[in-house]
Each structure stands twice: as C-alpha cells, then as structure tokens.
Scaffold this motif. Structure first.
Motif, PDB file in Angstrom:
ATOM      1  N   PRO A   1       0.802  -1.208   0.000  1.00 23.52           N
ATOM      2  CA  PRO A   1       0.000   0.000   0.000  1.00 23.52           C
ATOM      3  C   PRO A   1       0.841   1.266   0.000  1.00 23.52           C
ATOM      4  O   PRO A   1       0.376   2.309  -0.434  1.00 23.52           O
ATOM      5  CB  PRO A   1      -0.809  -0.121   1.306  1.00 23.52           C
ATOM      6  CG  PRO A   1      -0.742  -1.560   1.684  1.00 23.52           C
ATOM      7  CD  PRO A   1       0.562  -2.047   1.157  1.00 23.52           C
ATOM      8  N   GLU A   2       2.081   1.185   0.504  1.00 23.57           N
ATOM      9  CA  GLU A   2       2.874   2.407   0.567  1.00 23.57           C
ATOM     10  C   GLU A   2       3.192   2.927  -0.820  1.00 23.57           C
ATOM     11  O   GLU A   2       3.558   4.083  -0.981  1.00 23.57           O
ATOM     12  CB  GLU A   2       4.176   2.128   1.316  1.00 23.57           C
ATOM     13  CG  GLU A   2       5.128   1.163   0.654  1.00 23.57           C
ATOM     14  CD  GLU A   2       4.791  -0.284   0.921  1.00 23.57           C
ATOM     15  OE1 GLU A   2       5.555  -1.160   0.499  1.00 23.57           O
ATOM     16  OE2 GLU A   2       3.751  -0.514   1.564  1.00 23.57           O
ATOM     17  N   GLU A   3       3.085   2.078  -1.882  1.00 22.27           N
ATOM     18  CA  GLU A   3       3.362   2.528  -3.227  1.00 22.27           C
ATOM     19  C   GLU A   3       2.106   3.089  -3.897  1.00 22.27           C
ATOM     20  O   GLU A   3       2.191   3.555  -5.020  1.00 22.27           O
ATOM     21  CB  GLU A   3       3.917   1.360  -4.055  1.00 22.27           C
ATOM     22  CG  GLU A   3       5.244   0.816  -3.501  1.00 22.27           C
ATOM     23  CD  GLU A   3       5.752  -0.335  -4.314  1.00 22.27           C
ATOM     24  OE1 GLU A   3       5.052  -0.714  -5.277  1.00 22.27           O
ATOM     25  OE2 GLU A   3       6.847  -0.851  -4.009  1.00 22.27           O
ATOM     26  N   GLY A   4       0.933   3.020  -3.285  1.00 17.40           N
ATOM     27  CA  GLY A   4      -0.313   3.485  -3.872  1.00 17.40           C
ATOM     28  C   GLY A   4      -0.497   4.979  -3.684  1.00 17.40           C
ATOM     29  O   GLY A   4      -1.478   5.406  -3.071  1.00 17.40           O
ATOM     30  N   LEU A   5       0.420   5.788  -4.169  1.00 18.66           N
ATOM     31  CA  LEU A   5       0.343   7.232  -4.056  1.00 18.66           C
ATOM     32  C   LEU A   5       0.914   7.828  -5.324  1.00 18.66           C
ATOM     33  O   LEU A   5       1.972   7.417  -5.794  1.00 18.66           O
ATOM     34  CB  LEU A   5       1.120   7.719  -2.829  1.00 18.66           C
ATOM     35  CG  LEU A   5       1.011   9.213  -2.508  1.00 18.66           C
ATOM     36  CD1 LEU A   5      -0.396   9.539  -2.033  1.00 18.66           C
ATOM     37  CD2 LEU A   5       2.026   9.602  -1.443  1.00 18.66           C
ATOM     38  N   CYS A   6       0.204   8.788  -5.901  1.00 18.69           N
ATOM     39  CA  CYS A   6       0.682   9.391  -7.140  1.00 18.69           C
ATOM     40  C   CYS A   6       0.265  10.851  -7.185  1.00 18.69           C
ATOM     41  O   CYS A   6      -0.555  11.321  -6.388  1.00 18.69           O
ATOM     42  CB  CYS A   6       0.159   8.635  -8.360  1.00 18.69           C
ATOM     43  SG  CYS A   6      -1.627   8.817  -8.622  1.00 18.69           S
ATOM     44  N   ASP A   7       0.841  11.568  -8.129  1.00 14.71           N
ATOM     45  CA  ASP A   7       0.525  12.973  -8.357  1.00 14.71           C
ATOM     46  C   ASP A   7      -0.537  13.048  -9.445  1.00 14.71           C
ATOM     47  O   ASP A   7      -0.275  12.707 -10.614  1.00 14.71           O
ATOM     48  CB  ASP A   7       1.792  13.721  -8.770  1.00 14.71           C
ATOM     49  CG  ASP A   7       1.547  15.209  -8.974  1.00 14.71           C
ATOM     50  OD1 ASP A   7       0.421  15.672  -8.708  1.00 14.71           O
ATOM     51  OD2 ASP A   7       2.485  15.908  -9.409  1.00 14.71           O
TER      52      ASP A   7
ATOM     53  N   MET B   1      -0.012  22.393 -10.418  1.00 18.67           N
ATOM     54  CA  MET B   1       0.541  22.152  -9.098  1.00 18.67           C
ATOM     55  C   MET B   1       0.452  20.660  -8.737  1.00 18.67           C
ATOM     56  O   MET B   1      -0.408  19.942  -9.248  1.00 18.67           O
ATOM     57  CB  MET B   1      -0.193  22.980  -8.041  1.00 18.67           C
ATOM     58  CG  MET B   1      -0.163  24.476  -8.304  1.00 18.67           C
ATOM     59  SD  MET B   1       1.511  25.155  -8.291  1.00 18.67           S
ATOM     60  CE  MET B   1       1.900  24.933  -6.557  1.00 18.67           C
ATOM     61  N   ARG B   2       1.324  20.251  -7.833  1.00 16.66           N
ATOM     62  CA  ARG B   2       1.322  18.859  -7.392  1.00 16.66           C
ATOM     63  C   ARG B   2       0.117  18.601  -6.498  1.00 16.66           C
ATOM     64  O   ARG B   2      -0.130  19.323  -5.533  1.00 16.66           O
ATOM     65  CB  ARG B   2       2.612  18.554  -6.619  1.00 16.66           C
ATOM     66  CG  ARG B   2       2.675  17.133  -6.063  1.00 16.66           C
ATOM     67  CD  ARG B   2       3.984  16.910  -5.341  1.00 16.66           C
ATOM     68  NE  ARG B   2       4.065  15.572  -4.771  1.00 16.66           N
ATOM     69  CZ  ARG B   2       3.588  15.257  -3.574  1.00 16.66           C
ATOM     70  NH1 ARG B   2       3.047  16.198  -2.807  1.00 16.66           N
ATOM     71  NH2 ARG B   2       3.681  14.020  -3.121  1.00 16.66           N
ATOM     72  N   ILE B   3      -0.634  17.537  -6.835  1.00 19.77           N
ATOM     73  CA  ILE B   3      -1.824  17.161  -6.059  1.00 19.77           C
ATOM     74  C   ILE B   3      -1.754  15.657  -5.801  1.00 19.77           C
ATOM     75  O   ILE B   3      -2.133  14.851  -6.651  1.00 19.77           O
ATOM     76  CB  ILE B   3      -3.128  17.520  -6.810  1.00 19.77           C
ATOM     77  CG1 ILE B   3      -3.162  19.013  -7.140  1.00 19.77           C
ATOM     78  CG2 ILE B   3      -4.341  17.117  -5.973  1.00 19.77           C
ATOM     79  CD1 ILE B   3      -4.403  19.429  -7.908  1.00 19.77           C
ATOM     80  N   PRO B   4      -1.247  15.233  -4.656  1.00 14.88           N
ATOM     81  CA  PRO B   4      -1.136  13.792  -4.378  1.00 14.88           C
ATOM     82  C   PRO B   4      -2.488  13.176  -4.009  1.00 14.88           C
ATOM     83  O   PRO B   4      -3.278  13.768  -3.277  1.00 14.88           O
ATOM     84  CB  PRO B   4      -0.163  13.736  -3.201  1.00 14.88           C
ATOM     85  CG  PRO B   4      -0.337  15.044  -2.509  1.00 14.88           C
ATOM     86  CD  PRO B   4      -0.665  16.051  -3.564  1.00 14.88           C
ATOM     87  N   VAL B   5      -2.729  11.986  -4.522  1.00 17.04           N
ATOM     88  CA  VAL B   5      -3.947  11.235  -4.215  1.00 17.04           C
ATOM     89  C   VAL B   5      -3.536   9.820  -3.823  1.00 17.04           C
ATOM     90  O   VAL B   5      -2.555   9.272  -4.351  1.00 17.04           O
ATOM     91  CB  VAL B   5      -4.918  11.210  -5.407  1.00 17.04           C
ATOM     92  CG1 VAL B   5      -5.523  12.587  -5.644  1.00 17.04           C
ATOM     93  CG2 VAL B   5      -4.219  10.719  -6.665  1.00 17.04           C
ATOM     94  N   PRO B   6      -4.288   9.172  -2.908  1.00 19.87           N
ATOM     95  CA  PRO B   6      -3.905   7.837  -2.401  1.00 19.87           C
ATOM     96  C   PRO B   6      -4.343   6.694  -3.304  1.00 19.87           C
ATOM     97  O   PRO B   6      -5.028   5.762  -2.882  1.00 19.87           O
ATOM     98  CB  PRO B   6      -4.604   7.781  -1.043  1.00 19.87           C
ATOM     99  CG  PRO B   6      -5.832   8.590  -1.237  1.00 19.87           C
ATOM    100  CD  PRO B   6      -5.458   9.713  -2.168  1.00 19.87           C
ATOM    101  N   VAL B   7      -3.968   6.745  -4.569  1.00 17.60           N
ATOM    102  CA  VAL B   7      -4.269   5.672  -5.520  1.00 17.60           C
ATOM    103  C   VAL B   7      -3.013   5.405  -6.341  1.00 17.60           C
ATOM    104  O   VAL B   7      -2.122   6.250  -6.436  1.00 17.60           O
ATOM    105  CB  VAL B   7      -5.452   6.037  -6.447  1.00 17.60           C
ATOM    106  CG1 VAL B   7      -6.745   6.163  -5.661  1.00 17.60           C
ATOM    107  CG2 VAL B   7      -5.163   7.325  -7.207  1.00 17.60           C
TER     108      VAL B   7
END
Length: 461
Positions: free
Chosen positions: A294-300, A330-336
């Motif tokens: 799950p720690e890799e499930g983050l993207c911009d 702008m950078r917008i991180p989402v948990p997917v």
C-alpha cells in the motif's frame, strides 16, 4: 552432521598425535626419576667407602640409603644382591655406573676404588617403581583426548548448525523464487559468506519484482498506445457505408465491398477486445501489487493528467477536437496507484472519443478543496440523457472490459469518494471523479464549488 563427524575424526587424530608422545615422555620421566633415586642411594654408600668410614660406617650408610648391596669383584656376589658375578666384574672394570636389567627390574652398579681396593655398589629398582603413576598418566591423557574431541564436536555442531540453517533457508527461498513466488525474502545470517549471499539473494528478488513491474507497465503503456489508433480506426470504420448485404438489388461489387467493410469492423472489434483484455490483465496484476504494497499506492494527479493528455492529444488533433486542461500545474497527491488513475482517466476520455462526434470539444479540469480532489471531464457532445441509468449500466458492466464509468467508480470508492454525472456547461456530459486528498483529512463528498465551469478557450499550441 557430516561436518561434525569429520571434525571429530580430525580432532581425534590430532589428539593422538599430540598425546601419545606426551604419554611416552611422562613414562620416561618416571623411569629417570626412579634411576636418579637409585643413583643417590649408591652414591651415599660409595661416598662412605671412599671416605674410609670403616665397616660400621659403611653399614650405617647402607641403612640410611635404603639397603644397597656392596660386592667385591672376583668373589661370590653378596647375599641380597640381584646382579650376577659376571655383571659385577664388568661393572668393576668400568669408570662409570651402569644400569643392568635383572629379573623384576633393573640394578644400578656403581664401581668404587679406595685404598687400592675395588668395590661395586648395587641398588635394585623394581619394575613397579620404574612404571609408577604411568597408568594414571595414560588414563588422564585418554580423558583429556575424550574431552577435546567431545568439546570440538559440540562447538563445531553449534557453528555448523547455524551455517546449515542459513544455507537451507537460502535454498528454500531460491526454490520458491523458481516456482514463481517473488515475495519471498530471507533474513541473512550465518557466516559472512552466507550472509552476503542472503543479501545478494534479496537484492536479486527485488530486481526481479522491479523488472516484472516495469514489464507490465510497458505492456500497459503499449496497450494504451495501441488503443488510440484503434479508436480512430473504429470511428473511421463506423463512418463507412453500412455493411448490410441482405438487400437483393445490390451488385456483386457492392456486396463484396460491404463484406470487406464488415470484415474491417470485425477485425477492429476483435483487435480492440484483445487490447482491452491485455489492459485488464495488466491492471489486475498491478492492482494486486498495490494491494500487497500500500505504501506505493500514491501518485501525483496533476502529473497523471498532463501525461495522459499528452497521450490523447495526438488523436484529438487528428479528429479536430479542441480541448483544454485546467488546474494541472501544481502537485496534487492522491492515495491511488498511478496506473489505476491513468486507467480511469483513459476510460472516461475513451468514452468521449467513442460516443461524441469528431470535432467535439472537451475539457479536463483538476482541483482540490476541503480534503477532496475533483477530476472533471466535460464535453460538448449530445450528453447523457439518463445519468442514473448510465451509472447503473457501468456498475453491471454488461460484458464490458472495464474501460468505462465502472473503472472510475471503483477507483474513487477505494478512497471513500464517488463518481457523478451531470450536464456540462459546454452542453454535453460532465463526469466528476471525487478522490480523497492524500494531504488532507477527508470530509463529506461534495462536487459543488470544486471545479469552475469556464468556457472552452483555444487549444494550446
């Protein structure tokens, strides 16, 4: 266990090589000590004779020395002696004391000359004194050998057990990787060489996982790239004449032409199904990897929007579609996962290209507010007459490959968000994906006020 046996045999041989000479040395020491005592006794009597102590003085010296016997060469041996007349005569002619073996032990014969006369002093040493404490020494040495061998076996067994366990763990992990389980890892232990092998194995497994992920991403990227020209081909094929050959008054050439159109459409549909199946397979593999890590499930989200719009811009230019991208600077991180967000956006954009006429403009907007990120896709097409039914159809999929609203719905629901359909200010459909903001506390989903619905401007050059 084999190593322990080998070590025990080696230690036993080394102990024998060391202890046997030591035992013989101790035996010689005991013999020399007994002969030294005999020499002391004969020297005491010889000193009394040389000093002219007389018969009484010599008798006293004999008593003090423990009973040596004095012989006169040429006469019969004195009673109590063990040496023969020949041995006495030979000792008398010698200048030094001699040791002669007799029954039950040895005798030390020391010649003495005084006042022109010769004597031979005899001291008997029994075998019991010559070998005194020898048996005890051998038993002590044997016990020491047993302790050395047993101790070495125990120590080597302890050391070897750790090395063997480390080697077995490495073998089992290698077999597991060979069977396809790339998640197996080991805790390096044991000797330095085995520990380094364990670290190298873990690095190798990580590289294999990374290579497999890169390969799947490459397959997914190639599949997306193939889908763009396929969409263009399908749209062009749909723009061709009907492929109905049931009309009786058609000429043979017209029937052949329509059959060719039908084959083209069928080939495009088959190829599109294969590409979609490949995308689905890759997406499921990536989803499993994301679930396992799950720690890799983050993207911009902004980066994903910019990347995918660069991808779709080629087809938009071919179909003379104007488009605009809003809020992706702008950078917008989402948990997917990055691949999942790209797949959901591709699914919605694919519907725009599929279900709206060529030349229809569209807009992709991204914004964040109140703990949520809104990704909106608007178009100027005919719109969706019944949004609720469309959402239900997306949920049931109806044999779909997942390249529709259901992809977006599953993605948003995994973060607690949702998907909504509405009428766009451009006149067509508006699809809004509401995704939790990775850097804010999620709140109640709301799509109002998140994305401004400005007019479509010029397409960026």
């Amino acid at each position: 266990m084999r190593l322990a046996y080998t070590t025990a045999a080696t230690t036993a041989v080394a102990a024998l090589v060391f202890l046997i000479p030591l035992g013989w040395g101790l035996r010689s020491d005991h013999r020399d000590q007994a002969l030294a005592e005999a020499a002391q006794r004969t020297s005491t009597v010889a000193g009394a004779i040389v000093a002219g102590a007389g018969q009484k003085g010599v008798a006293a010296a004999i008593t003090e020395a423990g009973g040596p016997v004095v012989h006169v060469p040429g006469l019969a041996p004195t009673d109590g002696g063990r040496a023969s007349a020949r041995q006495i005569d030979q000792a008398a002619t010698s200048t030094e004391a001699s040791v002669v073996e007799v029954a039950g032990g040895v005798v030390r014969l020391q010649p003495v000359t005084a006042a022109g006369k010769s004597w031979v002093v005899e001291a008997f040493v029994p075998d019991s004194e010559l070998g005194a404490n020898t048996a005890r020494d051998w038993w002590l040495l044997l016990g020491l050998a047993v302790v050395l061998v047993g101790g070495s076996v125990i120590v080597v067994d302890r050391l070897a057990r750790g090395a063997v366990n480390s080697a077995n763990n490495l073998v089992e992990a290698a077999l597991a990787v060979g069977d396809g389980d790339l998640d197996v890892r080991i805790s390096p232990s044991g000797p330095r060489e085995l520990a380094e092998a364990g670290y190298a194995f873990n690095r190798m497994a990580d590289r294999l996982v990374s290579s497999r992920t890169d390969e799947r991403e490459l397959v997914a990227d190639l599949s997306h790239r193939l889908r763009t020209p396929l969409t263009a081909l399908r749209l062009d094929a749909e723009a061709l004449d009907p492929d109905d050959t049931q009309i009786i008054d058609l000429t043979a050439d017209e029937v052949d032409r329509r059959r060719g159109i039908r084959r083209i459409r069928q080939a495009i549909a088959t190829l599109e199904d294969e590409v979609n199946s490949l995308i689905n397979t890759t997406r499921q593999a990536v989803a499993r990897e994301v679930a396992a890590a799950p720690e890799e499930g983050l993207c911009d989200a902004s980066e994903v929007v910019r990347e995918r719009m660069t991808f779709w811009s080629a087809l938009a230019g071919d179909q003379n579609r104007q488009y605009r991208v809003v809020g992706a600077q702008m950078r917008i991180p989402v948990p997917v996962a990055r691949a999942e967000l790209a797949a959901a956006l591709d699914a919605i954009l694919g519907n725009v290209f599929r279900y709206t006429p060529q030349g229809t403009a569209f807009e992709v907007a991204l914004s964040r507010r109140d703990g949520w990120v809104a990704l909106r896709v608007d178009d100027a097409g005919p719109g969706i007459p019944d949004p609720e039914r469309a959402l239900r159809r997306g949920q049931s999929q109806q044999g779909s490959t997942g390249l529709g609203l259901d992809i977006a719905r599953r993605l948003t629901q995994s973060t607690g968000g949702s998907v909504s359909l509405d009428r766009a200010t451009m006149g067509g459909a508006s699809v809004v994906m509401l995704i939790a903001d990775a850097e804010a506390v999620p709140k109640t989903p709301s799509r109002f006020g998140l994305v401004g619905r400005g007019r479509l401007g010029r397409r960026p050059s």
